[in-house]
Design an enzyme around this catalytic site. Structure first.
Site, short mmCIF file in Angstrom:
data_model
loop_
_atom_site.label_atom_id
_atom_site.label_comp_id
_atom_site.label_asym_id
_atom_site.label_seq_id
_atom_site.Cartn_x
_atom_site.Cartn_y
_atom_site.Cartn_z
CG ASP A 106 53.45 -3.76 3.18
OD1 ASP A 106 53.67 -4.27 2.07
OD2 ASP A 106 53.19 -2.56 3.32
CG ASN A 142 47.59 7.05 5.54
OD1 ASN A 142 48.60 6.70 4.93
ND2 ASN A 142 46.90 6.22 6.29
CG HIS A 191 50.60 3.96 4.48
ND1 HIS A 191 49.34 3.36 4.48
CD2 HIS A 191 51.06 3.80 3.21
CE1 HIS A 191 49.09 2.87 3.29
NE2 HIS A 191 50.11 3.13 2.50
CD GLU A 233 47.96 2.66 7.63
OE1 GLU A 233 48.29 3.74 7.07
OE2 GLU A 233 47.24 1.82 7.07
C1 F6R Z 1 52.90 -1.56 -0.42
C2 F6R Z 1 53.03 -0.59 0.68
C3 F6R Z 1 52.31 0.72 0.69
C4 F6R Z 1 52.27 1.42 -0.66
C5 F6R Z 1 51.49 2.74 -0.56
C6 F6R Z 1 51.36 3.40 -1.92
O1 F6R Z 1 53.68 -2.71 -0.18
O2 F6R Z 1 53.72 -0.88 1.62
O3 F6R Z 1 52.91 1.56 1.66
O4 F6R Z 1 53.58 1.68 -1.10
O5 F6R Z 1 50.22 2.49 -0.06
O6 F6R Z 1 50.59 2.59 -2.74
P1 F6R Z 1 50.49 2.87 -4.32
O7 F6R Z 1 51.86 2.71 -4.86
O8 F6R Z 1 49.56 1.79 -4.83
O9 F6R Z 1 49.96 4.25 -4.47
#
Ligand code: F6R
Length: 250
Positions: free
Chosen positions: A74, A143, A145, A150
């Protein structure tokens, strides 16, 4: 220790460094077997140690990324090119500047593809042309995702423009100074794009992930919690430390 009877194969490690080493070693082995490996990558806290290990492996001459290509999950929309808070910049700092893959792809607007609505289709075509993703790294949002899919994201979704959930923007606020400066939209691989990867390796560390790790393993499979869609993938593994496993091991 592998968690008994878990709905997704789950390895609980004493310290996150153990999981980071296991996942990095697997990627190194895959790269040695197939130097043209196609990697799916995530940003954020969860994969940072894996990238550190991969940089060390390359520096020690144990592996080369010179023929590998990468596709990130992303990227924020509406950030100027080269913005220090962009995921591209983050990836350069943590991996690309040191390991230099042959081809790096981010789902972002470029001079060639300036229209956000068209970027998704173009990204899917690029992934196809590369032969599909061999191994996809994932973190889990609190959450539920995956990527920026999401809650509410459909199982069949593909790379597209999405609105970020308020909780996701809140967590990003410190990097942007205030929530008002956090982009409202992003482009993300879809759930179906992620599930098409041949292997998926998911990382979740720390007490802040305990509740979502439990939901990932026990909630009903539905778009209310997109990480549940990983269940049933033929080659998915979840790596958690003791803190992140707390709600499923007590
Ligand atoms: C990042 C992404 C997000 C993260 C998720 C967890 O490219 O796509 O889905 O993997 O928000 O974030 P962290 O690892 O910072 O807890």
């Amino acid at each position: 220790m592998w968690l008994d009877g878990a709905s997704v194969p789950t390895l609980v490690v004493d310290a996150r460094a153990d999981a980071e080493r296991i996942v990095a070693d697997e990627i190194v082995a895959l790269l040695r077997e197939n130097p043209a490996l196609v990697l799916g990558l995530a940003t954020g806290n969860s994969p940072v140690g894996v990238y550190r290990e991969l940089c060390a492996a390359q520096a020690a001459g144990r592996v080369s990324f010179a023929n590998a290509s990468t596709f990130n999950l992303d990227e924020y929309l509406e950030l100027p090119g080269g913005d220090p808070r962009s995921f591209r910049r983050w990836m350069e700092e943590h991996l690309f500047d040191r390991v230099k893959p042959r081809a790096v792809h981010m789902p972002e607007c470029t001079a060639l593809q300036p229209e956000p609505a068209r970027v998704g289709e173009a990204y899917e075509r690029l992934i196809q042309a590369a032969g599909g993703i061999d191994v996809q790294l994932l973190g889990i949002g609190r959450n539920g995702h995956i990527g920026f899919n999401e809650p509410g994201a459909p199982r069949l979704s593909r790379t597209r423009v999405v609105e970020l959930h308020p909780a996701t923007r809140e967590l990003a606020a410190s990097a942007f100074g205030a929530i008002a400066h956090v982009p409202k939209r992003a482009i993300t691989m879809g759930v179906a794009t992620i599930l098409a990867a041949r292997r998926i390796r998911v990382l979740a560390f720390g007490a802040g992930k305990a509740e979502i790790v439990k939901r990932a393993l026990v909630d009903e499979v539905s778009s209310a919690c997109p990480v549940t869609f990983l269940r049933g993938h033929p080659d998915v593994k979840l790596f958690v430390d003791r803190e992140a496993a707390a709600a499923v091991t007590r």
